[in-house]
Design an enzyme around this catalytic site. Sequence first.
Site, short mmCIF file in Angstrom:
data_model
loop_
_atom_site.label_atom_id
_atom_site.label_comp_id
_atom_site.label_asym_id
_atom_site.label_seq_id
_atom_site.Cartn_x
_atom_site.Cartn_y
_atom_site.Cartn_z
N GLU A 82 -4.67 3.26 8.62
CA GLU A 82 -6.03 2.76 8.84
C GLU A 82 -6.06 1.24 8.98
O GLU A 82 -6.99 0.69 9.57
CB GLU A 82 -6.96 3.22 7.69
CG GLU A 82 -8.44 2.98 7.99
CD GLU A 82 -9.37 3.44 6.88
OE1 GLU A 82 -8.90 4.10 5.94
OE2 GLU A 82 -10.60 3.17 6.97
N HIS B 81 -17.45 5.57 6.15
CA HIS B 81 -16.33 6.41 5.74
C HIS B 81 -14.97 5.85 6.16
O HIS B 81 -14.00 5.96 5.43
CB HIS B 81 -16.51 7.79 6.36
CG HIS B 81 -15.43 8.76 6.02
ND1 HIS B 81 -15.07 9.03 4.72
CD2 HIS B 81 -14.62 9.53 6.79
CE1 HIS B 81 -14.09 9.93 4.72
NE2 HIS B 81 -13.77 10.23 5.96
N LEU C 91 -0.86 7.38 2.64
CA LEU C 91 -0.01 8.19 3.52
C LEU C 91 0.90 7.32 4.37
O LEU C 91 2.09 7.60 4.51
CB LEU C 91 -0.88 9.07 4.41
CG LEU C 91 -1.54 10.24 3.69
CD1 LEU C 91 -2.39 11.05 4.66
CD2 LEU C 91 -0.50 11.14 3.04
N ALA C 92 0.37 6.25 4.96
CA ALA C 92 1.19 5.40 5.82
C ALA C 92 2.26 4.68 5.00
O ALA C 92 3.44 4.71 5.35
CB ALA C 92 0.32 4.41 6.57
N ARG D 37 -13.25 7.99 15.28
CA ARG D 37 -12.12 8.84 14.93
C ARG D 37 -12.57 10.29 14.78
O ARG D 37 -13.59 10.56 14.16
CB ARG D 37 -11.49 8.37 13.62
CG ARG D 37 -10.29 9.19 13.20
CD ARG D 37 -9.63 8.64 11.96
NE ARG D 37 -10.49 8.68 10.79
CZ ARG D 37 -10.78 9.80 10.12
NH1 ARG D 37 -10.30 10.96 10.50
NH2 ARG D 37 -11.56 9.73 9.05
N GLY E 189 0.84 -1.20 0.00
CA GLY E 189 0.00 0.00 0.00
C GLY E 189 0.87 1.25 0.00
O GLY E 189 1.92 1.29 0.65
N ARG F 81 -18.40 12.99 14.75
CA ARG F 81 -19.11 12.39 13.62
C ARG F 81 -20.16 11.38 14.04
O ARG F 81 -21.26 11.35 13.49
CB ARG F 81 -18.09 11.69 12.71
CG ARG F 81 -17.18 12.69 12.07
CD ARG F 81 -16.09 12.04 11.26
NE ARG F 81 -15.34 13.09 10.57
CZ ARG F 81 -14.24 12.87 9.85
NH1 ARG F 81 -13.77 11.65 9.74
NH2 ARG F 81 -13.63 13.86 9.25
#
Lengths: 658, 254
Positions: free
Chosen positions: A446, A422, A43-44, A456, A40, A330
């Site tokens: 994630e 989401h 970002l990570a 979150r 992957g 949220r």
Amino acid sequence: MAINSKIPAGAIESKWEDYKSHVKLVNPANKRSIEIIVIGTGLAGASAAATLGELGYKVKAFCFQDSPRRAHSIAAQGGINAAKNYQNDGDSTYRLFYDTVKGGDYRSREANVYRLAEVSANIIDQCVAQGVPFAREYGGMLSNRSFGGVQVQRTFYAAGQTGQQLLLGAYSALERQVALGTVKMYSRHEMLEIVKIDGKARGIIARNLITGELERHFGHAVLLCSGGYGNVFFLSTNAMGSNVTAAWKAHKQGAFFANPCYTQIHPTCIPVSGDHQSKLTLMSESLRNDGRIWVPKKQNDNRKPNEIPQDERDYYLERRYPAFGNLVPRDVASRAAKERCDAGYGVGSSKQAVYLDYASAIERYGKIEANKHGIEDASHDEIVRLGKEVVKEKYGNLFDMYEKITGENPYNVPMRIYPAVHYTMGGLWVDYELMTSVPGLYALGEANFSDHGANRLGASALMQGLADGYFVIPYTIGNYLADEIRTKAIPTDHQAFVDAENSVKNRLHTLINIKGTKSVDHFHKALGKIMWDKCGMARNAEGLQSAIQEIRALREEFWKDVRIPGALDEFNPELEKAGRVADFLELGELMCNDALNRNESCGGHFREESQTEEGEALRRDEEFSYVAAWEFKDGKSWELHKEHLTFESVKLAQRSYK
Amino acid sequence: MEHKDLSLKLKVWRQKNSKDNGHFESYDVKGISTEMSFLEMFDVLNERLINEGQDPIAFDHDCREGICGMCSMYINGRPHGPWHGTTTCQLHMRAFKDGDTIVVEPWRAGAFPVIKDLTVDRTALDRIIQSGGYISVNTGNAQDANAIPIPKHNADKSFAAATCIGCGACVAACKNSSAMLFLSAKVAQFAYLPQGQAERETRVIDMVDQMDKEGFGSCTNTGACEAECPKEISISNIAALNKEYTLAKLKAEN
């Protein structure tokens, strides 16, 4: 197998510093012969691959997209949190830590969250140095905005495209390492198996998606940065290709899966328009900074929104939560919308929507602008015109996107929004070092479970992905690899690689030879409906039990009747989807099991049996203050392991945003 | 929103793999809601093809929010179709009329070989970034983010260039298959920022060299790239690039 989270001793403020000072190191000469696989490139993954490459490790990075720059982090809109306190409004590392633990409804691990808050400021520094063009004030300083569940302004942003800019920063750093030869990039490749030797993760089997060829890759360690599993619901704000496959293969090879039932349903998404719907589109949470959410006070009110006078509107978030108003977290905002719609106050043709209204923000900004420009007695039209310009500058791309999808102009009529899946807070269980229960196998971003508890907060996903990749794994992985410097690269003709490849090959053969009558999407949609109806925004024991039975039956039907066109040795997107949906069909069952086991409400997990008189989520700390880590057993069932959560720095309280 | 159903004729490029010659295939599709996205129409068609035992049409797509840059169809002679500043995934069927014929092709460029049907290989763009599309700063080297004030005007211009999604529509739109708009956006993003100055000259020279090596054509200022860019990246970036390149070359020779 017992759970050991390896949390360092000492006060929470000094754990990470102490850890870094004493952790084992790998010298530069040894790094050059150690290989690391990264799955992957969001970002990570991109930040980890780039940073490990910079350190001198030999890295191989894999993504299923045609370029690492397309990973779904790119779609994150609103921003990234950091405890910089640039606004002088009382922010601090502790406060970011506290907000995150509270926002997560006290179901996250304190030590991990504190570390996250600690490194948050470094992330902003690093990104700015890379040339990420964050929004700035006229004086040249960085700009901030507010996000849900928080009373300070600590969110850094780049218009409504923060994820894009951060990912392009990490992608650039990654491509720089590719050019330098420290990272080898494999795009259009999908990881289909973890290879274990003597109990340790030692490599992967990947499928070249263009030729269909299966490849064996060795690594001293494997990092899964493969994102979340929200697509188990079919409709979500995830990208079409987002999947659980890498994490699921790891789970079946012994990595525990933690808190799978914790799903974030985001309150502000564009509602479903019909059966053709392939995905849902988020409207950034930043819109709740200025927009006001309402429904008519009268049930089944069919008037157009602009025809409903102010005193006949119910601004239900402001009414129920005066302290936080439209900026409640949220999970709270989503449930409140569902409650209004279920009670018959929903709007739009489906009645499954509420309004997000910019009229008063436009007027407020218009008046400020008129004052700034010294326009006295500005007409209402003039004020509205000026206000719309301000709103356009702040949220223009989001408003345009809304108009393209719905055909309605949100500058003139309120947007219709409804909650949608989401983000998934659950994921592979990891210890403080981000290692899963399989030695040498790590999970970042994630894909792991560690930092967000049961819910979150906005602008925290980007923070966590980059924290894990830039600032955590480069330290913690050394602690493992320091003991691996004598391990030579294992040739991929080792029996473990042969066996793993054969098992992948057999599964692909089985899939393509089913030659049934129904498409992969047919099964995916059916699974999504079960999950949304019974393991969605509200859950109860009866529904979950029946969902488990339905999923099992659907899975059986899938393996008998799915139709996958084409062949194995070619570019075959239907085959890719089939493999992913097969994994979702197993994950769905585990999610329902976890939701059934957790007979309390917390964060995004709402059990109807456990609520306060006002309908708020009711936690049951005595019984459920633990991480549920599930071990896959005997090829068919799961055993629950509990990691008890202890709170030393934060006092547990019923969450209140009133 | 009011909607209606459309009946359409699609002419779609089918090509089994990079070695196949490829041809157009016609499909009649019915009951296409004007609320569908263009890709959702392809979902509907593919579902039908699968049910009929035929090979579905391969096309690239992922986020379906207009930001990942993966979708790439050439629709009625225009990359990403008729709507200005819009990716294929955000194009909705409201853009078409009942009875329309729609021709769908892959990106056509020597540097983007077809993989299958509407899917092409765009890794040449990654290699251009590898040649210099970054600021060389290792993790951990950064100073405080507010240490260097950046005028809002420059930050905004840098951001505007940085919004490029790397889809390749500029290349597909260009009669020379030039990647100048893509390249110039990256060069401009860093040229406007103080952090980008250290490598300003080597960056532009290396990236242009790589673009030439990949077989992209030259820019002849027709402006098609800007007109078709789904993110409305300005052609003024190309003018800036030319200046950057000339100055860098002159300096390198002295």
